[in-house]
Design an enzyme around this catalytic site. Structure first.
Site, short mmCIF file in Angstrom:
data_model
loop_
_atom_site.label_atom_id
_atom_site.label_comp_id
_atom_site.label_asym_id
_atom_site.label_seq_id
_atom_site.Cartn_x
_atom_site.Cartn_y
_atom_site.Cartn_z
N CYS A 184 0.84 -1.21 0.00
CA CYS A 184 0.00 0.00 0.00
C CYS A 184 0.87 1.25 0.00
O CYS A 184 1.38 1.67 1.05
CB CYS A 184 -0.94 -0.01 1.21
SG CYS A 184 -2.07 1.39 1.24
N CYS A 215 -0.51 4.17 2.02
CA CYS A 215 -0.37 3.99 3.47
C CYS A 215 1.07 4.23 3.92
O CYS A 215 1.31 4.86 4.94
CB CYS A 215 -0.74 2.57 3.89
SG CYS A 215 -2.23 1.93 3.12
N ASP A 216 2.02 3.69 3.18
CA ASP A 216 3.39 3.62 3.69
C ASP A 216 4.38 4.53 2.96
O ASP A 216 5.51 4.72 3.43
CB ASP A 216 3.91 2.17 3.58
CG ASP A 216 3.07 1.21 4.41
OD1 ASP A 216 2.50 1.66 5.43
OD2 ASP A 216 2.97 0.02 4.05
P1 FAD Z 1 -10.59 -5.33 6.70
O1 FAD Z 1 -9.70 -4.43 7.44
O2 FAD Z 1 -10.03 -6.14 5.59
O3 FAD Z 1 -11.28 -6.30 7.79
C1 FAD Z 1 -12.13 -7.32 7.40
C2 FAD Z 1 -12.21 -8.32 8.55
O4 FAD Z 1 -13.27 -9.24 8.27
C3 FAD Z 1 -10.94 -9.16 8.74
O5 FAD Z 1 -10.58 -9.19 10.10
C4 FAD Z 1 -11.34 -10.55 8.24
O6 FAD Z 1 -10.67 -11.59 8.92
C5 FAD Z 1 -12.84 -10.55 8.59
N1 FAD Z 1 -13.58 -11.52 7.79
C6 FAD Z 1 -13.35 -11.91 6.51
N2 FAD Z 1 -14.22 -12.87 6.15
C7 FAD Z 1 -15.02 -13.09 7.24
C8 FAD Z 1 -16.11 -13.97 7.51
N3 FAD Z 1 -16.56 -14.82 6.57
N4 FAD Z 1 -16.68 -13.94 8.74
C9 FAD Z 1 -16.25 -13.07 9.69
N5 FAD Z 1 -15.22 -12.22 9.50
C10 FAD Z 1 -14.61 -12.24 8.29
N6 FAD Z 1 -5.28 2.17 5.29
C11 FAD Z 1 -5.11 3.41 5.81
O7 FAD Z 1 -6.04 4.22 5.78
N7 FAD Z 1 -3.93 3.77 6.39
C12 FAD Z 1 -2.86 2.92 6.48
O8 FAD Z 1 -1.81 3.27 6.99
C13 FAD Z 1 -3.03 1.59 5.96
N8 FAD Z 1 -2.02 0.71 6.02
C14 FAD Z 1 -2.20 -0.54 5.51
C15 FAD Z 1 -1.14 -1.45 5.58
C16 FAD Z 1 -1.29 -2.72 5.08
C17 FAD Z 1 -0.14 -3.68 5.17
C18 FAD Z 1 -2.53 -3.11 4.45
C19 FAD Z 1 -2.70 -4.50 3.91
C20 FAD Z 1 -3.57 -2.21 4.37
C21 FAD Z 1 -3.42 -0.91 4.89
N9 FAD Z 1 -4.43 0.02 4.80
C22 FAD Z 1 -4.29 1.27 5.35
C23 FAD Z 1 -5.73 -0.29 4.16
C24 FAD Z 1 -6.76 -0.58 5.25
O9 FAD Z 1 -6.21 -1.51 6.14
C25 FAD Z 1 -8.04 -1.13 4.64
O10 FAD Z 1 -8.52 -0.24 3.65
C26 FAD Z 1 -9.11 -1.31 5.70
O11 FAD Z 1 -8.63 -2.11 6.76
C27 FAD Z 1 -10.35 -1.95 5.13
O12 FAD Z 1 -11.25 -2.11 6.17
P2 FAD Z 1 -12.46 -3.13 6.09
O13 FAD Z 1 -13.22 -2.93 7.35
O14 FAD Z 1 -13.18 -2.99 4.80
O15 FAD Z 1 -11.86 -4.60 6.06
#
Ligand code: FAD
Ligand code: NDP
Length: 341
Positions: free
Chosen positions: A139, A142-143
């Site tokens: 990302c 992000c980084d």
């Molecule tokens: P996610 O964070 O992907 O969470 C989804 C959750 O649902 C997970 O815990 C997963 O295990 C769970 N899940 C999946 N399937 C199921 C199921 N069937 N039943 C129950 N639970 C389930 N964004 C920023 O704004 N700033 C940053 O600095 C940043 N750094 C990042 C660094 C890295 C290495 C990565 C990979 C991403 C980064 N991002 C950052 C992006 C950010 O993390 C994501 O955009 C954000 O977390 C998305 O949120 P979400 O709630 O959609 O899903």
């Protein structure tokens, strides 16, 4: 008898917890099924896999990813949501109430918010795990601004729109950006390609793959294979931009998804093709993919789910909903689940 809830939120990242905070504060009985290492990601979501988060408002000095996740989870619980570390195996039914199945229980929910996120694809080669979060990232937004990358040579892998966007973005910080692509043509849109091709700080390496990463504490060098010839390239950062996998397969066709598996939502809303099922965060967003945009859509999902439950608002991917206009009061086709005590 299955437990009955008004809202079941599936997922445990920023989208899920923001939805839980808003749903609980709207006095809706709210269950969060945050998963148990679903897709190998801990409850808390993708931010549990990173270190410093420096672009989430309210943390002027930055915050560690896992700490931010813990705070969001605690916030949901403090507002009244129940959070269970269970992975959802399936959702059944095409109208409210829906049956939600985990390994431990079956529950009935009047509305569902799918916030299961996505997984950034990663490459595996010698050194790729060693330097993950120590020069290798998935990302750039992000980084990219980290001191480690300032005025240093950086590299991006990929040939799609994300790779174009990330390479262009990184030129703000890098001395030079190498864009490494396995073929000799990009699949990115012409407009995005043009931006890259015209940027003097981006050097393109076609027909090339990264086969190794080297360094001491952090990344210093990568080995590239171009048509069978290997060479080393000094870089302090390497960014994978080779696509994401949205975590939507457990829904098994229940809601419409696009050709890459992202849940289709109506523009400007979180309504899916099934009234009563809403989608928020990265599972329905292949463009922005940030914690703050995921959180924002979680808020929208909770407000739209509240309108669906309490005002029988029609909401689906092609329909319309307006939270601020009188809503149709026709009774739902199936009985609603009563509020859990
Ligand atoms: P996610 O964070 O992907 O969470 C989804 C959750 O649902 C997970 O815990 C997963 O295990 C769970 N899940 C999946 N399937 C199921 C199921 N069937 N039943 C129950 N639970 C389930 N964004 C920023 O704004 N700033 C940053 O600095 C940043 N750094 C990042 C660094 C890295 C290495 C990565 C990979 C991403 C980064 N991002 C950052 C992006 C950010 O993390 C994501 O955009 C954000 O977390 C998305 O949120 P979400 O709630 O959609 O899903
Ligand atoms: P894409 O699937 O479009 O592109 C992935 C790229 O990674 C491809 O060039 C692919 O190569 C390459 N790749 C895949 N696997 C490997 C591998 N194992 N080794 C090396 N290279 C690999 O994903 P994106 O994330 O770029 O885009 C996803 C969607 O989001 C698209 O629809 C895109 O248009 C959209 N998007 C739009 C943006 C915008 O409009 N601003 C910004 C970002 C994304 P190959 O081409 O050879 O298959």
């Amino acid at each position: 008898m299955p437990e009955e809830w008004q809202i079941c939120i599936i997922g445990g990242g920023p989208a899920a917890h923001t939805a839980a905070i808003y749903a609980s504060r709207a006095s809706l009985s709210t269950l969060v099924l945050e998963g148990f290492m679903a897709n190998d990601i801990a409850p808390g979501g993708q931010l549990t896999t990173t270190t410093h988060v420096e672009n989430f408002p309210g943390f002027p000095d930055g915050v560690m990813g896992p700490e931010l996740c813990d705070r969001m989870r605690k916030h949901s619980i403090n507002q009244g949501a129940r959070v269970l570390s269970e992975t959802v195996l399936s959702v059944e039914g095409t109208s409210s109430p829906f049956r939600v199945v985990t390994a431990e229980r079956v529950i009935l929910a009047e509305a569902i918010i799918v916030a299961t996120g996505s997984i950034a694809r990663r490459l595996t080669f010698p050194g790729s795990n060693t330097f993950w979060n120590a020069g290798i990232s998935a990302c750039a937004v992000c980084d990219g601004a980290a001191p480690l990358f300032r005025n240093r040579p950086l590299a991006v892998i990929g040939g799609g729109d994300s790779a174009m966007e990330e390479a262009t973005y990184l030129t703000k910080y890098a001395s030079v950006v190498y864009l490494i692509h396995r073929r000799d043509t990009f699949r990115a849109s012409k407009a995005m390609q043009k931006r890259v091709l015209e940027n003097p700080k981006i050097k393109i390496l076609y027909n090339s793959t990264v086969v190794a990463a080297h360094g001491a504490d952090t990344l210093e060098k990568i080995t590239i294979d171009t048509h069978g010839t290997q060479s080393d390239l000094d870089v302090s950062g390497l960014f994978f931009a080779i696509g994401h996998e949205p975590a939507s397969s457990f829904l098994e066709g229940l809601v419409a998804v696009d050709d890459q598996g992202y849940i289709v939502t109506r523009p400007g809303s979180t309504c899916t093709s099934v009234p009563g099922i809403f989608a928020a965060g990265d599972v329905q967003d292949k463009r922005w993919r940030q914690a703050i945009t995921a959180a924002a859509s979680g808020c929208m999902a909770a407000l739209e789910a509240d309108a669906f439950i309490n005002h029988h608002a029609d909401c689906h991917a092609t329909g319309s909903i307006d939270l601020f206009l009188p809503l149709p009061l026709s009774p739902p086709s199936t009985p609603r689940v009563s509020q859990k005590n």
